[in-house]
Design a protein around this motif. Structure first.
Motif, PDB file in Angstrom:
ATOM      1  N   PHE A 175      -3.889 -12.686   1.093  1.00 30.74           N
ATOM      2  CA  PHE A 175      -2.530 -13.173   1.269  1.00 30.74           C
ATOM      3  C   PHE A 175      -2.427 -14.629   1.711  1.00 30.74           C
ATOM      4  CE2 PHE A 175      -1.818  -8.816   0.695  1.00 30.74           C
ATOM      5  CZ  PHE A 175      -0.497  -8.664   0.301  1.00 30.74           C
TER       6      PHE A 175
ATOM      7  N   THR B 122      -4.353 -14.992  -4.284  1.00 31.68           N
ATOM      8  CA  THR B 122      -3.245 -14.426  -3.512  1.00 31.68           C
ATOM      9  C   THR B 122      -2.448 -13.512  -4.435  1.00 31.68           C
ATOM     10  OG1 THR B 122      -1.705 -16.196  -4.074  1.00 31.68           O
ATOM     11  CG2 THR B 122      -3.099 -16.534  -2.135  1.00 31.68           C
TER      12      THR B 122
ATOM     13  N   ASP C 251       0.461  -6.148   4.980  1.00 30.94           N
ATOM     14  CA  ASP C 251       1.552  -7.083   4.705  1.00 30.94           C
ATOM     15  C   ASP C 251       2.200  -6.830   3.345  1.00 30.94           C
ATOM     16  OD1 ASP C 251       1.115  -8.291   7.111  1.00 30.94           O
ATOM     17  OD2 ASP C 251      -0.083  -9.927   6.320  1.00 30.94           O
ATOM     18  N   THR C 252       1.836  -5.756   2.691  1.00 32.91           N
ATOM     19  CA  THR C 252       2.364  -5.466   1.364  1.00 32.91           C
ATOM     20  C   THR C 252       3.756  -4.846   1.471  1.00 32.91           C
ATOM     21  OG1 THR C 252       0.162  -5.144   0.452  1.00 32.91           O
ATOM     22  CG2 THR C 252       1.971  -4.116  -0.736  1.00 32.91           C
TER      23      THR C 252
END
Length: 631
Positions: free
Chosen positions: A67, A138, A294-295
């Motif tokens: 990310f 990313t 963080d998805t």
């Protein structure tokens, strides 16, 4: 919570089995829980190496998603390093020069007969020869590559320009909407009243906004009615979301969220979508998703559509989701805990990295005692203990007994003649800050605390201390308090460099260069770091001083027009002693670095903002046009 209702995904967290990098290779969908310091990058590099060597997966068929850009660079280097080490080790085994090691990955690779060892070695050699084929990106960079490579008609501009930071554009659209609809009307909302709602709506364009009805005319006048205010803010956010999309189409730009939305829509588009899925599944057999906590739901929808499946040894495919579930509860990171829990329910296996390679056993034991049995919110995510790595038994701290405690909880008491208790805000920025400064100064005193260094133990230094706070504003308060106490301190925030004081100084300077006759603009520059004129001298400045300031700004403006921003920056450094002046103060090195960073970014094809342009307003605030790209 986007993606799920609160409580809908509550599940007891099962005690996941430990993950061993030398054990059976994950197939199907595996959730790999990994707390900080438990070796995520090591595990990813090990898995890539083993998939290539043992299963014969071509390196170009393995996708590694993380990310940040910095993390992609680190992963690429670590994967290459791991492939080289494995290749050399197998070559030694084949030649009889290498034996068993303490590395479980190398031992797993070497656990085969001579023919299989030769095949594994050959696969590693071929992988290194084609290292550029590795898909390490990313999530947004990968989406852009996919959309560009599918050859499909997608809803994107012909000349694709990706905005790294949409914040300034969002604020501009919102400001224009407020001016157009609410100028001179009673009860008109202010920009700060609605901007957070607009930013949230634009980040999740398919999230419903409630209430859905249009605001009544009376809503604009009734400032005391929370329901009316809610209707008004929801309407502004909805309208701003549509306007932002239209403006981006007109400008020929897209944001990171747009890339995800377009890819998801493409994969859902009937026959075209099925063909796209088949094409991408053919190209990619293994997908390793780093920082999966963080998805968001859109990203998870794309990933599971393309890569989720059963564990089939005859057709080896894997979707490995690596993340820290505890971090999934933090909405400010863009995380969605519902997406994490949905993936957990749908996984064919779940494992945990159980060894912490950074922290001392004493600290881990203290944290386990403090957090034992904790469940984070209504998520069912529990605190899972981890073990200390070999060599980290006990504590590596030396010095005074009180200073060597691995974990200390402090109660900061309000004492004194004032009977009124402090508010939470005043306590954080007053009592607690004073205590932080006092404790930091005590720990930094010579002989109080020693930590491991390159040559034995050494005294603690300011750079060894980190102070974690709730907001960037609190960080600034702590920094200034430490500096006032003579302790060097720098800020390390998640915000853009265009949200710093240095960016505000550049905004003042650029505005003054456009309007050198504006006395207020010139005075702001004079009081800032570029000239550092005593503010008191500017209050009742004599005419010669004012004339000299205007002449200086006018000269810099001519330099900017004729030779650009670097010439202005060079002239300031040469004629005002900028570097020496800033470095003479604690914290000046960071200010100087930020000034140079912003100046370089402004020179990189960005126009100076005109009058009325957005100014920095903190971590979530507007950046100047051309805000720097996130790592």
């Amino acid at each position: 919570m986007s993606g799920s209702e609160p409580g809908a995904d509550v599940l007891p967290t099962p005690r996941a089995r430990p993950f061993e990098v030398g054990g059976p290779l994950p197939l199907g969908t595996t959730v790999l829980d990994a707390s900080a310091g438990t070796g995520k990058t090591f595990a990813i590099a090990a898995l890539v190496t083993r998939y290539v060597a043992e299963l014969g997966i071509d390196l170009g068929e393995i996708l590694v998603v993380t990310f940040t850009r910095a993390a992609t660079a680190e992963l690429r280097g670590r994967i290459r390093q791991r492939l080289v080490g494995a290749r050399d080790h197998l070559a030694g085994v084949l030649d009889g020069r290498s034996a068993a090691t303490e590395d479980p990955v190398l031992d797993a690779l070497a656990d085969a007969d001579a023919d299989e060892l030769a095949r594994r070695h050959r696969r590693l050699v071929e992988a290194l020869d084609g290292i550029d084929r590795a898909q390490i990106a990313t999530i947004h960079g990968w989406c852009q590559q996919v959309l560009g490579g599918l050859g499909l008609a997608v809803d994107l501009p012909d000349e694709l320009t990706v905005l790294e930071d949409e914040t300034a554009l969002v604020e501009q659209v919102t400001r224009d909407l407020l001016i157009e609809r609410f100028t001179d009307r009673p009860g008109a909302p202010g920009l700060t009243d609605v901007l957070d709602a607009v930013e949230a709506a634009c980040r999740t364009p398919d999230a419903p906004l409630v209430p859905t009805e249009e605001p009544h005319e009376d809503d604009r006048a009734d400032q005391g009615d929370d329901e009316a205010t809610g209707r008004l803010i929801a309407w502004v956010a909805r309208d701003a979301r549509h306007r932002l999309a239209a403006r981006k189409r007109r400008l020929g730009v897209v944001g990171h969220q747009d890339l995800l939305d377009v890819l998801r829509a493409t994969l859902r588009a009937g026959t075209t979508g099925r063909r796209a899925v088949e094409t991408l599944r053919t190209r990619t057999r293994i997908a390793l998703i780093d920082e999966f906590q963080d998805t968001d739901p859109v990203q998870w929808d794309i990933l599971q559509t393309l890569f989720r499946g059963a564990a089939d040894p005859a057709d080896p495919r894997a979707l490995v989701l690596i993340g820290d579930p505890k971090q999934a509860i933090y909405r400010f990171r863009g995380a969605d805990v519902g997406a994490y829990l949905a993936a957990t329910r749908q996984a064919t296996d779940r494992r945990t990295l159980t060894t912490n390679w950074r922290s001392d056993e004493a600290l881990l034991a203290a944290l386990d005692r403090l957090l034992a049995g904790s469940v984070y919110g209504e998520t069912g995510i529990e605190h899972v203990p981890v073990d200390a790595a070999p060599g980290h038994e006990g504590s590596r701290l030396r010095g005074e007994p009180d200073a060597c405690q691995p974990l200390v909880l402090r109660a900061v008491l309000h004492e004194g003649p004032d009977a009124r208790p402090p508010t939470a805000t005043s306590a954080r920025t007053g009592l607690i800050v004073d205590d932080v400064v006092a404790q930091t100064a005590r720990l930094l005193a010579p002989g109080t605390l020693q930590i491991p260094g390159t040559e034995g133990h050494r005294d603690l230094r300011p750079g060894d201390v980190a102070v974690l706070v709730r907001s960037n504003h609190d960080a600034l308060v702590v920094q200034r308090a430490l500096i006032d106490h003579g302790i060097a301190a720098v800020l390390n925030s998640v915000g853009s460099v265009f949200a710093t004081d240095a960016a505000a100084a550049w905004a003042d300077l650029l505005e003054a260069l456009l309007r050198p006759s504006d006395a207020a603009a010139v005075r702001r520059v004079a009081a800032g770091p570029f000239l550092a004129t005593d503010p008191a001298a500017l209050i009742d400045a004599e005419e010669p001083l004012v004339d000299a300031l205007h002449e200086t700004i006018h000269h810099w403006g001519e330099l900017a027009r004729e030779r650009g921003i670097p010439a202005v920056h060079h002239a300031i450094s040469e004629t005002t002693g900028l570097t020496a002046r800033l470095l003479s103060h604690l914290g000046g090195e960071r200010t100087l670095t930020d000034l140079e960073h912003v100046g370089a970014l402004r020179h990189a094809g960005q126009r100076p903002p005109g009058p009325g342009a957005p100014r920095p307003r903190g971590r979530l605030g507007a950046r100047l046009p051309g805000a720097d790209a996130p790592d």
